[in-house]
Design an enzyme around this catalytic site. Structure first.
Site, mmCIF file in Angstrom:
data_model
loop_
_atom_site.group_PDB
_atom_site.id
_atom_site.type_symbol
_atom_site.label_atom_id
_atom_site.label_comp_id
_atom_site.label_asym_id
_atom_site.label_seq_id
_atom_site.Cartn_x
_atom_site.Cartn_y
_atom_site.Cartn_z
ATOM 1 N N CYS A 91 0.560 56.146 -94.332
ATOM 2 C CA CYS A 91 1.345 55.308 -93.415
ATOM 3 C C CYS A 91 2.603 54.779 -94.100
ATOM 4 O O CYS A 91 2.513 54.015 -95.060
ATOM 5 C CB CYS A 91 0.441 54.165 -92.950
ATOM 6 S SG CYS A 91 1.298 52.771 -92.207
ATOM 7 N N CYS A 128 3.011 50.985 -94.105
ATOM 8 C CA CYS A 128 2.020 50.414 -95.033
ATOM 9 C C CYS A 128 2.571 50.447 -96.463
ATOM 10 O O CYS A 128 2.420 49.488 -97.217
ATOM 11 C CB CYS A 128 0.707 51.183 -94.991
ATOM 12 S SG CYS A 128 -0.101 51.181 -93.383
#
Length: 119
Positions: free
Chosen positions: A45, A48
């Site tokens: 991600c 993230c």
């Protein structure tokens, strides 16, 4: 790739993100510390990865414990908290869930959230 560089804890103060190993581990962490910000993330991600240095800074600067849950490794735990996207940030105060946000938040916004419960 998914090596755990944050597996060790040193004494009372945790000034770096803590990797959550299981459901029970998360329960123990949220019960033991007054304010815990849990980051449900995935290695693949992008947002993230951008949030990672922000969380490391907050772990060092604030009284909150930053806990990280890899949603690929802990799918049932993520599901139990209704995580539908990553990153999802869940804030606990005194063992109770008090906030939940999906998406990367700014360092200032996260600091304000944490400080609301640590004062």
């Amino acid at each position: 790739m998914a090596t755990d560089a944050h597996g060790s804890t040193s004494g009372q103060s945790i000034d770096e993100p803590l990797s959550v190993e299981s459901d029970d581990h998360l329960e123990d962490v949220t019960a033991e510390y007054d304010v815990v910000l849990v980051d449900f993330y995935a290695d693949w991600c992008g947002p993230c990865q951008m949030l990672e240095p922000v969380l490391e800074g907050l772990a060092d600067e604030t009284d909150a414990v930053i806990a990280k849950v890899d949603v690929d490794e802990h799918q049932q735990l993520a599901s139990a908290y209704g995580v539908r996207g990553v990153p999802t940030l869940v804030l606990f105060a005194d063992g109770e869930q008090v906030e939940q946000h999906t998406g990367a938040l700014s360092a200032d916004r996260l600091r304000d959230l944490i400080e609301r419960y640590t004062e």
